[in-house]
Write a protein that holds these residues in place. Sequence first.
Motif, PDB file in Angstrom:
ATOM      1  N   TYR A 281       0.861  -6.399  -9.106  1.00 38.78           N
ATOM      2  CA  TYR A 281       0.995  -7.408  -8.060  1.00 38.78           C
ATOM      3  C   TYR A 281       0.384  -8.739  -8.489  1.00 38.78           C
ATOM      4  CZ  TYR A 281       1.225  -9.836  -3.679  1.00 38.78           C
ATOM      5  OH  TYR A 281       1.517 -10.779  -2.724  1.00 38.78           O
TER       6      TYR A 281
ATOM      7  N   GLU B 101      -0.195  -8.654   3.345  1.00 41.44           N
ATOM      8  CA  GLU B 101      -0.712  -7.293   3.230  1.00 41.44           C
ATOM      9  C   GLU B 101      -1.670  -7.192   2.041  1.00 41.44           C
ATOM     10  OE1 GLU B 101       0.890  -2.683   2.700  1.00 41.44           O
ATOM     11  OE2 GLU B 101       2.233  -4.374   2.313  1.00 41.44           O
ATOM     12  N   PHE B 102      -1.294  -7.784   0.923  1.00 44.52           N
ATOM     13  CA  PHE B 102      -2.143  -7.725  -0.267  1.00 44.52           C
ATOM     14  C   PHE B 102      -3.411  -8.548  -0.070  1.00 44.52           C
ATOM     15  CE2 PHE B 102      -3.571  -8.826  -4.549  1.00 44.52           C
ATOM     16  CZ  PHE B 102      -3.567  -7.577  -5.152  1.00 44.52           C
ATOM     17  N   ARG B 103      -3.295  -9.676   0.610  1.00 40.50           N
ATOM     18  CA  ARG B 103      -4.478 -10.492   0.879  1.00 40.50           C
ATOM     19  C   ARG B 103      -5.505  -9.697   1.683  1.00 40.50           C
ATOM     20  NH1 ARG B 103      -3.377 -16.158   0.779  1.00 40.50           N
ATOM     21  NH2 ARG B 103      -5.465 -16.478   1.641  1.00 40.50           N
TER      22      ARG B 103
ATOM     23  N   LYS C 117     -10.628  -9.900  -4.558  1.00 40.49           N
ATOM     24  CA  LYS C 117     -10.927 -11.024  -3.673  1.00 40.49           C
ATOM     25  C   LYS C 117     -11.377 -12.238  -4.480  1.00 40.49           C
ATOM     26  CE  LYS C 117     -13.513 -12.171   0.511  1.00 40.49           C
ATOM     27  NZ  LYS C 117     -14.493 -11.685   1.518  1.00 40.49           N
TER      28      LYS C 117
ATOM     29  N   ASP D 137      -2.313  -2.733  -8.662  1.00 37.39           N
ATOM     30  CA  ASP D 137      -2.959  -4.017  -8.386  1.00 37.39           C
ATOM     31  C   ASP D 137      -2.622  -5.033  -9.466  1.00 37.39           C
ATOM     32  OD1 ASP D 137      -4.101  -2.744  -6.261  1.00 37.39           O
ATOM     33  OD2 ASP D 137      -6.155  -2.820  -7.008  1.00 37.39           O
TER      34      ASP D 137
ATOM     35  N   GLU E 196       0.817  -1.215   0.000  1.00 39.11           N
ATOM     36  CA  GLU E 196       0.000   0.000   0.000  1.00 39.11           C
ATOM     37  C   GLU E 196       0.849   1.263   0.000  1.00 39.11           C
ATOM     38  OE1 GLU E 196      -4.003   0.223   1.411  1.00 39.11           O
ATOM     39  OE2 GLU E 196      -3.614  -1.436   2.786  1.00 39.11           O
TER      40      GLU E 196
ATOM     41  N   TYR F 238      -5.655  -6.366   1.897  1.00 41.42           N
ATOM     42  CA  TYR F 238      -6.078  -5.277   1.014  1.00 41.42           C
ATOM     43  C   TYR F 238      -7.174  -5.750   0.059  1.00 41.42           C
ATOM     44  CZ  TYR F 238      -5.606  -2.178  -3.096  1.00 41.42           C
ATOM     45  OH  TYR F 238      -5.839  -1.344  -4.173  1.00 41.42           O
ATOM     46  N   SER F 239      -7.057  -6.969  -0.438  1.00 41.02           N
ATOM     47  CA  SER F 239      -8.012  -7.488  -1.422  1.00 41.02           C
ATOM     48  C   SER F 239      -9.405  -7.704  -0.835  1.00 41.02           C
ATOM     49  CB  SER F 239      -7.509  -8.805  -2.019  1.00 41.02           C
ATOM     50  OG  SER F 239      -7.626  -9.863  -1.091  1.00 41.02           O
ATOM     51  N   THR F 240      -9.518  -7.825   0.484  1.00 49.10           N
ATOM     52  CA  THR F 240     -10.831  -8.053   1.090  1.00 49.10           C
ATOM     53  C   THR F 240     -11.743  -6.842   0.921  1.00 49.10           C
ATOM     54  OG1 THR F 240     -10.127  -7.271   3.284  1.00 49.10           O
ATOM     55  CG2 THR F 240      -9.845  -9.624   2.798  1.00 49.10           C
ATOM     56  N   ARG F 241     -11.169  -5.679   0.622  1.00 56.21           N
ATOM     57  CA  ARG F 241     -11.960  -4.470   0.407  1.00 56.21           C
ATOM     58  C   ARG F 241     -12.245  -4.230  -1.075  1.00 56.21           C
ATOM     59  NH1 ARG F 241      -8.246  -3.104   4.474  1.00 56.21           N
ATOM     60  NH2 ARG F 241      -6.808  -2.120   3.002  1.00 56.21           N
ATOM     61  N   ASN F 242     -11.840  -5.186  -1.896  1.00 53.41           N
ATOM     62  CA  ASN F 242     -12.041  -5.074  -3.336  1.00 53.41           C
ATOM     63  C   ASN F 242     -12.622  -6.392  -3.845  1.00 53.41           C
ATOM     64  OD1 ASN F 242     -11.561  -5.237  -6.211  1.00 53.41           O
ATOM     65  ND2 ASN F 242     -10.132  -3.534  -6.020  1.00 53.41           N
TER      66      ASN F 242
END
Length: 205
Positions: free
Chosen positions: A60, A115-117, A127, A57, A31, A119-123
Motif C-alpha cells: 500500500y 481506511e489505511f489512514r 503513522k 502494508d 484490512e 489503520y496507520s494510527t495503530r502502527n
Amino acid sequence: MTPIVSEEYKEKKRQEILQSAHVCFAEKGFEASTVDDIVARSGLSKGAIYNYFKSKDEIYLALMEGQTNDSGSKFAKAIAERETSLEKLNYLIEAYLNNDPNDEENIGHAIVHYEFRLYSTRNPKLKGMLTERYRDFFVSLLTGIIKEGQTAGEFNKELDPQTYADIFWAIVNGATLQATILEDYQYKHILKEMQTIFLEKLSLK
C-alpha cells in the motif's frame, strides 16, 4: 543456474502486483484484503509477491508513493505554467473539484485511503511515514506557494504559511472524507464555498 532477470522485467512484475493490489483494496477494503487475494488477482505466486514486497502494508505504501509522485509531477508542471500564486492555489482547488470522491471511478480509492489512514494510527512506524509524506510533499507544496504570494504582495504577510498550508489540506481532506462517508454530500458546492472563504482570509484586504 539462476536465470538473469532484467530490471525492466522486475519493474513490470512490480507494477502488476501494485495494480492487482489496488483492485483488491478498492473492492474489499485494505484490512479485509489478503496477500492471497492479490495472488489470485495477479496470477503470480505468493513467493513471487514476497520477492518484491515484505508485507501488505509495504504494497500500500508503494501505491501511495507512486500516486504522490504522479500527482507531484502533474502539479509541478501545471503550477510552473501559472504566473501568480492565486492562480496556482485556484488550480490546486480546481484539481480536487474535478476529483469528486462521489464519482464511481474515485469512490473505491477514497475509501481505501481513509481506511489505511485510520489503520496507520495503530502502527507508529506507518503513522510516522504518512506524517513525513504529508509534510514533505503536501505542506511543503502549499507553503512554497503562499510564501511566494506574500513576497509578491498577493497574500497577507502577517499570516503563517505553514498554518495556512495545514488549513488548505484540512479543507480538501475534510470535504473528501465527508463525501466518502455521507450520502448526498454536496462535495463540489462545499469545496467551492471553502475556496472562497480561504482565499478571502489569505488575500490582502
